[in-house]
Design an enzyme around this catalytic site. Sequence first.
Site, PDB file in Angstrom:
ATOM      1  N   GLU A 197      48.798  24.988 -47.688  1.00  0.00           N
ATOM      2  CA  GLU A 197      48.515  23.723 -47.973  1.00  0.00           C
ATOM      3  C   GLU A 197      46.916  23.931 -48.686  1.00  0.00           C
ATOM      4  O   GLU A 197      46.064  23.153 -48.103  1.00  0.00           O
ATOM      5  CB  GLU A 197      48.684  22.619 -47.013  1.00  0.00           C
ATOM      6  CG  GLU A 197      50.266  22.779 -46.345  1.00  0.00           C
ATOM      7  CD  GLU A 197      50.379  21.343 -45.587  1.00  0.00           C
ATOM      8  OE1 GLU A 197      49.577  20.945 -45.129  1.00  0.00           O
ATOM      9  OE2 GLU A 197      51.667  21.330 -45.481  1.00  0.00           O
ATOM     10  N   GLU A 333      57.741  25.082 -44.937  1.00  0.00           N
ATOM     11  CA  GLU A 333      57.973  24.072 -43.762  1.00  0.00           C
ATOM     12  C   GLU A 333      58.745  22.930 -44.077  1.00  0.00           C
ATOM     13  O   GLU A 333      58.735  22.305 -45.030  1.00  0.00           O
ATOM     14  CB  GLU A 333      56.229  23.289 -43.595  1.00  0.00           C
ATOM     15  CG  GLU A 333      55.464  24.556 -43.386  1.00  0.00           C
ATOM     16  CD  GLU A 333      53.997  23.903 -42.864  1.00  0.00           C
ATOM     17  OE1 GLU A 333      53.898  22.853 -42.423  1.00  0.00           O
ATOM     18  OE2 GLU A 333      52.947  24.777 -42.796  1.00  0.00           O
TER      19      GLU A 333
HETATM   20  O1  AHR Z   1      53.575  21.964 -39.059  1.00  0.00           O
HETATM   21  C1  AHR Z   1      52.463  21.430 -38.920  1.00  0.00           C
HETATM   22  C2  AHR Z   1      51.395  21.393 -39.965  1.00  0.00           C
HETATM   23  O2  AHR Z   1      52.130  20.691 -41.081  1.00  0.00           O
HETATM   24  C3  AHR Z   1      51.123  22.652 -40.695  1.00  0.00           C
HETATM   25  O3  AHR Z   1      50.086  23.091 -39.717  1.00  0.00           O
HETATM   26  C4  AHR Z   1      50.415  22.163 -41.873  1.00  0.00           C
HETATM   27  O4  AHR Z   1      50.540  23.431 -42.673  1.00  0.00           O
HETATM   28  C5  AHR Z   1      51.257  20.982 -42.225  1.00  0.00           C
HETATM   29  O5  AHR Z   1      50.704  20.062 -42.517  1.00  0.00           O
END
Ligand code: AHR
Length: 528
Positions: A197, A333
Amino acid sequence: MLGKILSGALLLALIAGPAQAQTAVANVTIDTSKPGVEIDRHIYGQFAEHLGRGIYEGIWVGEASPIPNIRGYRKDVVEALKKIHVPNVRWPGGCFGDLYDWHDGIGPRAKRPVRVNVHWGGVTEDNSFGTHEFMNFAELIGAEAYVSLNVGSLTPYDSAQWLEYMTSDSRSSLANERRKNGRAKPWKVQFIGIGNETWGCGGNMTAEYYADVYRQYVSVLKPYGTLIASDSNSDDYEWTEKLLQRALYRHPPDVPTTLAYISKQPQINMISVHFYTFSGNDWGKKSPAVGFTEQDWARSMERTWKTDEMIARHTAILERHDPKGQVGISFSEWGAWWATDKNRPSNLYQENTLRDAVIAGLTLNIFHNHAARVRMANLAQMLNVLQSLILTDGEKMLLTPTYHVFDLYQAHQGATLLPTRVSAPDYALDAVKVPSLSVSASRNAQGEITLSLVNIDPVRAARVEIDLQGRELRGASGRVLTSTAMDAHPQFGKADPLEPVALEVPRVRKGLLSVTAPAKSVIALKLR
Ligand code: AHR
């Protein structure tokens, strides 16, 4: 439990639903004569961040713990993860990784520095779970390591040193330090994430700036493994466009060069995407994990279906820059993010219900159907955080409905995708209107065909007519995960209401198989 069969009164109750809900009729065609690409097993990857009880208590309890452990790792968790063949684990973050210095997590544990986990609740981090603990854990469960480098606050030099420490077989000081710290043989780091990110907690960069930073990292990391560029924030297609324009090639292939050593191969192996499911599209208005309404359900399904469009649009950009298909998508993610329990601030622990199982089944089907580009994914997160596979409470442990879906879908790992056509009514509520049925099919090396079906409609069952083209369909067996309540969920110390059960499958008639998918259910069928 395989012995239990979903039939008779229970099936009738589940398919009948409220008096007004008539069974929907759907058709699914699977074409065995046009096999597609391989469904990469790495789509079944996991994410484990230093957040809440994801690492400490979830994976690591330490050798001295009364909780049964294997060299400090929870035995129950290790066994459960091995059972579903977790192919890779991403670590140490997430945002935690964007402030992580690997030097903190090596050497004698008692001497490791204590830091503050500023991203997640300001708790102290004693670094007792560091490089050796993670790499040995991945090895123990048979998974590949996916290391997310700190691009947000360290340098390419730090990352290169870390990778040398982990993977070098030389007599360098770093390799010797690893040996001194207890690991003689180098580890393999298969996946390397260059930042997390980077548009946000990982450096607050613009796409152009990050693309240049990426180029710099590649120049020192190229020998190490599969390189994954930091994610576009969900549907930020401009990020993907700019990243590929500036960083995909060291030297654009269509521009002549006399410098023979300049590779014309892409220097990005995968671009990553992060995307979470809420109820709707507003990050600030999350649905409770249990006790939610049908509106919440519908908006969550609508949001999950967006994954399909998002992959298609990132793929279209990739097709222009990389028509040979050398660059993949890593969905690093994904998962459901519900309102955090106010009594447990910042640790993102949430219950996991039938809704989570349906979201997992739908998302995995979408990934399969885009397997030509989606070559990897990571559920956020593996344990005790967001949409987990496993929850723990002290010495107690339970497998979530999401875990059961990963188990039901196991046969898809590494199998060949088969094209499917679906005709089914939409599921509609208020402003939401989405397809009610999601499917994917594959054939494994033994020639067995698996069809996974998700009925996302929480009210109406669906009678699904299945037509297998290019091969005779003789019969099927299957398992189903469902319940009467949308928020049915397992609880510690109680019988699991969502453990998949065998599904009674009628005989094939005139070449067609007719299966009833109960409202809100996930089914895996083995076709003979
Ligand atoms: O998964 C939780 C958070 O979500 C992670 O640390 C981040 O990469 C995302 O915004």
